[in-house]
Design a protein around this motif. Structure first.
Motif, PDB file in Angstrom:
ATOM      1  N   SER A 125       0.834  -1.201   0.000  1.00 31.22           N
ATOM      2  CA  SER A 125       0.000   0.000   0.000  1.00 31.22           C
ATOM      3  C   SER A 125       0.871   1.254   0.000  1.00 31.22           C
ATOM      4  N   ARG A 126       0.739   2.039  -1.046  1.00 33.48           N
ATOM      5  CA  ARG A 126       1.523   3.273  -1.144  1.00 33.48           C
ATOM      6  C   ARG A 126       0.998   4.335  -0.180  1.00 33.48           C
ATOM      7  N   SER A 127      -0.304   4.377   0.040  1.00 33.93           N
ATOM      8  CA  SER A 127      -0.884   5.390   0.925  1.00 33.93           C
ATOM      9  C   SER A 127      -0.432   5.182   2.370  1.00 33.93           C
ATOM     10  N   LYS A 128      -0.424   3.938   2.831  1.00 34.91           N
ATOM     11  CA  LYS A 128       0.026   3.656   4.204  1.00 34.91           C
ATOM     12  C   LYS A 128       1.514   3.948   4.363  1.00 34.91           C
ATOM     13  N   LEU A 129       2.286   3.587   3.346  1.00 40.10           N
ATOM     14  CA  LEU A 129       3.729   3.830   3.401  1.00 40.10           C
ATOM     15  C   LEU A 129       4.015   5.325   3.499  1.00 40.10           C
ATOM     16  N   MET A 130       3.324   6.122   2.696  1.00 40.55           N
ATOM     17  CA  MET A 130       3.532   7.571   2.736  1.00 40.55           C
ATOM     18  C   MET A 130       3.032   8.169   4.053  1.00 40.55           C
ATOM     19  N   GLY A 131       1.922   7.651   4.568  1.00 41.44           N
ATOM     20  CA  GLY A 131       1.373   8.160   5.819  1.00 41.44           C
ATOM     21  C   GLY A 131       2.307   7.952   6.994  1.00 41.44           C
ATOM     22  N   TRP A 132       2.797   6.724   7.144  1.00 45.48           N
ATOM     23  CA  TRP A 132       3.715   6.434   8.252  1.00 45.48           C
ATOM     24  C   TRP A 132       5.049   7.157   8.084  1.00 45.48           C
ATOM     25  N   GLY A 133       5.508   7.277   6.840  1.00 42.58           N
ATOM     26  CA  GLY A 133       6.762   7.988   6.596  1.00 42.58           C
ATOM     27  C   GLY A 133       6.654   9.456   6.955  1.00 42.58           C
ATOM     28  N   LEU A 134       5.550  10.077   6.567  1.00 41.91           N
ATOM     29  CA  LEU A 134       5.330  11.499   6.868  1.00 41.91           C
ATOM     30  C   LEU A 134       5.227  11.737   8.368  1.00 41.91           C
ATOM     31  N   ALA A 135       4.542  10.850   9.067  1.00 40.47           N
ATOM     32  CA  ALA A 135       4.416  10.979  10.523  1.00 40.47           C
ATOM     33  C   ALA A 135       5.774  10.839  11.196  1.00 40.47           C
ATOM     34  N   THR A 136       6.596   9.922  10.685  1.00 40.28           N
ATOM     35  CA  THR A 136       7.916   9.671  11.277  1.00 40.28           C
ATOM     36  C   THR A 136       8.836  10.864  11.110  1.00 40.28           C
ATOM     37  N   TRP A 137       8.949  11.377   9.865  1.00 36.42           N
ATOM     38  CA  TRP A 137       9.907  12.470   9.685  1.00 36.42           C
ATOM     39  C   TRP A 137       9.432  13.753  10.356  1.00 36.42           C
ATOM     40  N   SER A 138       8.127  13.958  10.472  1.00 36.31           N
ATOM     41  CA  SER A 138       7.626  15.165  11.135  1.00 36.31           C
ATOM     42  C   SER A 138       7.895  15.123  12.633  1.00 36.31           C
ATOM     43  N   ALA A 139       7.669  13.955  13.246  1.00 38.69           N
ATOM     44  CA  ALA A 139       7.931  13.808  14.683  1.00 38.69           C
ATOM     45  C   ALA A 139       9.411  13.994  14.992  1.00 38.69           C
ATOM     46  N   LEU A 140      10.274  13.419  14.155  1.00 31.37           N
ATOM     47  CA  LEU A 140      11.711  13.538  14.391  1.00 31.37           C
ATOM     48  C   LEU A 140      12.218  14.955  14.137  1.00 31.37           C
ATOM     49  N   THR A 141      11.531  15.699  13.271  1.00 26.97           N
ATOM     50  CA  THR A 141      11.890  17.108  13.070  1.00 26.97           C
ATOM     51  C   THR A 141      11.745  17.884  14.369  1.00 26.97           C
ATOM     52  N   ALA A 142      10.677  17.591  15.125  1.00 25.21           N
ATOM     53  CA  ALA A 142      10.497  18.233  16.432  1.00 25.21           C
ATOM     54  C   ALA A 142      11.611  17.831  17.384  1.00 25.21           C
ATOM     55  N   VAL A 143      12.008  16.552  17.336  1.00 22.23           N
ATOM     56  CA  VAL A 143      13.094  16.065  18.200  1.00 22.23           C
ATOM     57  C   VAL A 143      14.390  16.805  17.891  1.00 22.23           C
ATOM     58  N   ASN A 144      14.598  17.161  16.618  1.00 23.81           N
ATOM     59  CA  ASN A 144      15.801  17.888  16.220  1.00 23.81           C
ATOM     60  C   ASN A 144      15.980  19.192  16.990  1.00 23.81           C
ATOM     61  N   GLY A 145      14.867  19.787  17.409  1.00 22.46           N
ATOM     62  CA  GLY A 145      14.947  21.036  18.164  1.00 22.46           C
ATOM     63  C   GLY A 145      15.328  20.853  19.620  1.00 22.46           C
ATOM     64  N   LEU A 146      15.389  19.591  20.074  1.00 24.74           N
ATOM     65  CA  LEU A 146      15.676  19.316  21.484  1.00 24.74           C
ATOM     66  C   LEU A 146      17.119  18.914  21.748  1.00 24.74           C
ATOM     67  N   VAL A 147      17.854  18.556  20.699  1.00 26.83           N
ATOM     68  CA  VAL A 147      19.187  17.984  20.889  1.00 26.83           C
ATOM     69  C   VAL A 147      20.169  19.013  21.448  1.00 26.83           C
ATOM     70  N   GLY A 148      21.226  18.494  22.103  1.00 31.39           N
ATOM     71  CA  GLY A 148      22.177  19.393  22.750  1.00 31.39           C
ATOM     72  C   GLY A 148      23.596  19.297  22.239  1.00 31.39           C
ATOM     73  N   SER A 149      23.828  18.493  21.179  1.00 31.99           N
ATOM     74  CA  SER A 149      25.181  18.359  20.648  1.00 31.99           C
ATOM     75  C   SER A 149      25.150  18.091  19.159  1.00 31.99           C
ATOM     76  N   PHE A 150      26.291  18.252  18.529  1.00 36.42           N
ATOM     77  CA  PHE A 150      26.395  18.034  17.091  1.00 36.42           C
ATOM     78  C   PHE A 150      26.052  16.597  16.723  1.00 36.42           C
ATOM     79  N   TRP A 151      26.566  15.633  17.490  1.00 35.79           N
ATOM     80  CA  TRP A 151      26.375  14.226  17.135  1.00 35.79           C
ATOM     81  C   TRP A 151      24.932  13.777  17.316  1.00 35.79           C
ATOM     82  N   SER A 152      24.254  14.250  18.344  1.00 33.91           N
ATOM     83  CA  SER A 152      22.837  13.908  18.509  1.00 33.91           C
ATOM     84  C   SER A 152      22.005  14.552  17.406  1.00 33.91           C
ATOM     85  N   PHE A 153      22.377  15.766  17.013  1.00 35.52           N
ATOM     86  CA  PHE A 153      21.713  16.442  15.896  1.00 35.52           C
ATOM     87  C   PHE A 153      21.871  15.614  14.623  1.00 35.52           C
ATOM     88  N   LEU A 154      23.068  15.102  14.411  1.00 37.88           N
ATOM     89  CA  LEU A 154      23.373  14.312  13.221  1.00 37.88           C
ATOM     90  C   LEU A 154      22.555  13.015  13.188  1.00 37.88           C
TER      91      LEU A 154
END
Length: 449
Positions: free
Chosen positions: A75-104
């Motif tokens: 299913s392409r729709s499910k694959l895109m849905g879960w992928g979009l949710a994953t990268w959006s959630a991790l984008t928020a996590v990117n704002g919380l990191v405290g070092s270069f390596w965790s950011f990476l």
């Protein structure tokens, strides 16, 4: 009535795919805009900054291969849905990191999420729109790229200034992506090959990767994409800091100028370019690729001149570089559509995953880190030539500016490979159509026996 309903549904799905693509590139662009505050806070070199973009693109490319196969078989729709949710959630996590390596590490996770999207979306578009409308549809889908860049470059600097923090944009960017992910799950997918002029078999293909790599046009397009992505990722990663250092612009103004160059131009290039490409395709079989190659000649000349002119008026630099990028956008509508024309429907998501693997592993992956490393080298050379004993921002400005000459070089190589692809396109497109008929006819005979 049914055809008009199907057409309306196709355009609605395309609009949703466009929105997700827009936020894909918006999220992906944030680090390129806040690169100087991060460099100052964590005391990083340009080579380390380049590693951020390289690590993201390498993970993106590797993850795209199995995810592309999943898009062709599931299913392409499910694959895109879960992928979009994953990268959006991790984008928020990117704002919380405290070092270069965790950011990476978080950026690498975002790469996996985003890798699920493009192959599935491109495959879906191929099944929603017939060949004579695909370049236009692909142009609208790819408008998400310049609009995402435009939105990012025009707003991220203001967000940083308003909240006095480079972290704020990551939290804000996550919200629309999470909302869009919900809508992805409700897409009603067409059958594989629904937009083709002949019926397409729904059976699984034996040795899919080998069959795709046996298409000469596809291989030349991978080489062209490799060089093109090298140029675009190097530009998107370092144009803002280059304007800050070399032309002494503040972050917000440098971001807006970059938005004009890589964003506004795409609005014209993808809409008008897609329309022109379809018109040329109706008259000349390999016209799309010839049009793309001609466009890359102009891109090479304009970007090379803008860099060679030195510290000219910033308005002149932006105008000339923008003309180059305007024509560069024709790559997307012409090349992505050409792949659909030479690869059969059951293999298109896999073909796009392979295409993106070449683009990102050896193109986008190398662009930022090679330009970053060369920038450090040229800066050190400039320091030694001046007889100085300490590195200054002035030397770093010269180093980064000179390293970006690799952009027009990569665009020139893109043009060469596009011409080579155009030479074998007609034969490969004909072979693909004949292959569809050869597969379908035995099945039809068996069904009527």
């Amino acid at each position: 009535m049914q055809n008009s309903t199907q057409a309306a549904n196709a355009w609605r799905i395309l609009f949703l795919l466009f929105l997700a693509n827009l936020f894909n590139f918006f999220d992906r662009t944030i680090p390129a805009i806040i690169i100087e505050p991060i460099r100052m806070e964590w005391h990083l070199s340009d080579f380390q900054l380049g590693i951020v973009g390289t690590a993201f693109t390498i993970v993106y490319a590797i993850a795209g291969l199995p995810l592309g196969r999943m898009a062709d078989t599931g299913s392409r729709s499910k694959l895109m849905g879960w992928g979009l949710a994953t990268w959006s959630a991790l984008t928020a996590v990117n704002g919380l990191v405290g070092s270069f390596w965790s950011f990476l590490i978080v950026r690498m996770g975002i790469g996996i999420g985003e890798a699920s999207y493009a192959p599935a979306a491109n495959s879906l578009i191929g099944d929603l729109f017939p060949a004579h409308r695909r370049a236009r549809a692909m142009g609208i889908f790819m408008l998400g790229l310049p609009l995402g860049l435009l939105l990012a470059f025009f707003t991220i600097g203001a967000m940083v200034k308003a909240f006095d923090s480079w972290r704020a944009p990551f939290f804000i960017a996550a919200v629309p992506g999470l909302i869009l992910a919900i809508f992805m799950f409700f897409i009603k997918e067409p059958k594989r090959g629904a937009a083709e002029t002949v019926q397409v078999s729904q059976e699984k293909v034996d040795k899919p990767i080998r069959r795709i790599l046996a298409v000469p046009t596809f291989l030349w397009l991978v080489m062209a994409g490799l060089c093109f992505n090298f140029a675009t990722y190097a530009c998107n990663s370092f144009l803002v800091p280059m304007l800050q250092r070399y032309f002494l612009m503040p972050l917000q103004e440098a971001a807006v100028a970059t938005g004009m160059i890589v964003g506004v131009t795409g609005l014209v290039g993808l809409t008008l370019g897609g329309w022109i490409a379809d018109k040329i395709h109706q008259r000349v079989a390999n016209g799309r690729l010839l049009f793309a190659a001609f466009s890359l000649i102009i891109s090479t000349l304009c970007t090379a001149w803008a860099l060679h002119a030195g510290r000219i008026e910033i308005g002149v630099f932006v105008a000339v570089f923008s003309v180059g990028w305007l024509f560069a956008y024709n790559f997307y509508t012409c090349v992505y559509t050409a792949i659909q024309d030479v690869v059969e429907p059951r293999l298109r998501a896999t073909a796009m995953a392979l295409f993106f693997a070449g683009l990102y592993l050896l193109g986008g992956g190398l662009g930022p880190v090679v330009v970053g490393g060369l920038s450090d080298h040229f800066a050190h050379t400039a320091m030694l030539s001046a007889g100085a004993e300490q590195m200054t921002e002035a030397f770093k400005a010269v180093g980064l500016h000179d390293a970006m000459y690799l952009i027009p070089v990569a665009l020139f190589l893109t043009m060469v490979f596009l011409f080579l692809a155009a030479r074998c396109f007609v034969r490969d497109a004909k072979r693909m159509k004949e292959g569809l008929v050869a597969v379908v006819e035995p099945e039809v005979a068996a069904a009527t026996a």
